[in-house]
Design a protein around this motif. Structure first.
Motif, short mmCIF file in Angstrom:
data_model
loop_
_atom_site.label_atom_id
_atom_site.label_comp_id
_atom_site.label_asym_id
_atom_site.label_seq_id
_atom_site.Cartn_x
_atom_site.Cartn_y
_atom_site.Cartn_z
N ILE A 196 10.19 6.39 -31.65
CA ILE A 196 9.90 6.19 -30.22
C ILE A 196 8.51 6.74 -29.92
CG2 ILE A 196 10.69 6.60 -27.85
CD1 ILE A 196 13.49 7.16 -28.95
N LEU A 197 7.62 5.89 -29.43
CA LEU A 197 6.27 6.31 -29.09
C LEU A 197 6.26 6.93 -27.68
CD1 LEU A 197 4.41 3.22 -30.56
CD2 LEU A 197 4.29 5.57 -31.41
N GLY A 198 5.06 7.23 -27.20
CA GLY A 198 4.92 7.79 -25.85
C GLY A 198 4.70 9.29 -25.91
N SER A 199 3.49 9.72 -25.49
CA SER A 199 3.17 11.15 -25.60
C SER A 199 3.03 11.84 -24.25
CB SER A 199 1.88 11.34 -26.38
OG SER A 199 0.81 10.80 -25.65
N ASP A 200 2.56 11.12 -23.25
CA ASP A 200 2.21 11.79 -21.99
C ASP A 200 3.34 11.62 -20.98
OD1 ASP A 200 -0.20 12.42 -23.07
OD2 ASP A 200 -1.40 11.21 -21.71
N VAL A 201 4.17 12.62 -20.88
CA VAL A 201 5.36 12.49 -20.03
C VAL A 201 5.27 13.35 -18.78
CG1 VAL A 201 6.89 11.93 -21.96
CG2 VAL A 201 6.60 14.31 -21.27
N ALA A 202 5.98 12.91 -17.76
CA ALA A 202 6.19 13.74 -16.57
C ALA A 202 7.64 13.55 -16.16
CB ALA A 202 5.26 13.31 -15.44
#
Ligand SMILES: NC(=O)c1ccc[n+]([C@@H]2O[C@H](COP(=O)([O-])OP(=O)(O)OC[C@H]3O[C@@H](n4cnc5c(N)ncnc54)[C@H](OP(=O)(O)O)[C@@H]3O)[C@@H](O)[C@H]2O)c1
Length: 326
Positions: free
Chosen positions: A67-73
């Motif tokens: 699962i990609l995606g690094s910048d979370v809020a």
């Protein structure tokens, strides 16, 4: 939970919306309910395994982290036994590329040191737009570029994710900023505080006789000799991004130029860290920096978000809304 999964390297076509197990936090981890996540060029590089050597760390034949995606809020849902800084209900944001990725999902676990409390004046979408791009801009300007008040700073690629933060952070450090972008982005660059704008479709900044104390190459391609010509005699040039040719040339020639002359030229590989994230949070809360969001997509449309980013003309950040904040 729902997540965007990839089990083989390839184009955005290999990304699939799937039902997967909700993760459980380890002792030093926080479980975050993701409200928003932004897309970065780094997601693209991992998706395509490009450059090829990326496979040495991300998986030789197929991706280790699916699962990609690094910048979370998002909002903290649960914390591991050793977590000290967060409690359930806290609103947080951060770059989790150093602890397993996984942001294109409804929930993700991350080490507490990758996260900070979300800026009070930011929506989840705005907060998700910040971490990787803003910290890269900060480290390029301050750590590698040694930016000083009053310096003439030029940002090439000023209209993308990294560039728009670089313009604003350079202004916050008191620099005189020149933003290089195409015609349709000139007004935005001015509105972000750029003192001068150069339309790269009409003017070549390396040929106009101006010299800059610090140049950040955030995107595009110019040869190292072009940049050298535009640098003041003791100037510093930092490549934070752009074409592979630009990065390779600086990697090969930069150290020699820096050793033998008075100009410094080199690449930056940004390292996410809590201190820099907190520094950016303060700039956001003080109103000195604001994220610019080009488009927002739903989680089910991450592939479209990635395709759009891949076109290379995003105006600021591309964000994915994962859950509505009621
Ligand atoms: N060093 C690190 O640790 C690090 C971290 C994050 C990102 N990066 C790298 O930084 C680069 C930029 O990232 P990003 O998130 O800012 O990308 P991005 O948001 O996709 O950049 C798109 C922007 O770049 C502009 N652009 C494209 N070609 C240009 C050119 N020839 N001259 C000037 N501007 C140009 C586009 O403007 P127009 O539409 O007007 O052309 C568009 O606004 C990528 O290569 C990424 O891999 C590196």
């Amino acid at each position: 939970m729902k997540a965007i999964v990839y089990t083989e390297y390839g184009t955005a076509d290999v990304l699939q919306l799937k039902e997967v197990a909700k993760p459980a936090p380890k002792d030093d981890e926080v479980l975050v309910k993701v409200y928003a996540v932004s897309a970065n060029a780094a997601d693209l590089h991992l998706l395509r395994a490009d450059p090829f050597l990326i496979r040495l760390s991300s998986g030789l034949l197929k991706p280790k982290n699916t699962i990609l995606g690094s910048d979370v809020a998002g909002r903290v849902e649960a914390v591991g036994g050793n977590v000290k800084q967060f409690k359930p209900g806290d609103e947080v944001f951060g770059d989790i590329s150093g602890c397993g990725w996984g942001g294109f999902a409804e929930y993700v676990c991350a080490r507490e040191d990758a996260l900070a409390l979300k800026p009070a004046n930011s929506s989840f979408e705005e907060a998700a737009a910040v971490p990787m791009a803003a910290v890269t801009a900060l480290q390029g300007l301050r750590n590698k570029g040694q930016i000083q008040p009053g310096q003439k700073v030029l940002i090439n690629g000023a209209s993308g994710g990294v560039g728009m933060f670089a313009v604003q952070i350079a202004k916050a450090f008191g620099a005189e900023v020149t933003a290089v972008c195409s015609t349709r982005n000139l007004d935005t660059a001015r509105s972000l505080g750029a003192d001068h704008v150069i339309d790269y479709t009409r003017e070549d900044f390396t040929q106009n006789g101006q010299r800059y104390d610090l140049i950040i190459a955030a995107n595009g391609y110019r040869s190292i000799s072009d940049y050298k010509r535009a640098l003041s005699p003791k100037g510093t040039y930092v490549t934070t991004g752009g074409s592979m040719a630009q990065l390779s040339e600086v990697m090969l020639k930069g150290p020699w130029i820096s050793m033998t002359g008075s100009q410094k030229m080199g690449n930056l590989l940004a390292k996410p860290n809590k201190q820099d994230l907190s520094f950016i949070k303060e700039l956001l809360e003080a109103g000195k920096v604001k994220p610019v969001i080009d488009r927002c997509y739903q989680l089910s449309r991450v592939a479209d978000a990635i395709r759009y980013l891949e076109e290379g003309h995003a105006q600021g950040k591309v964000v994915i809304t994962v859950a509505q904040n009621n």
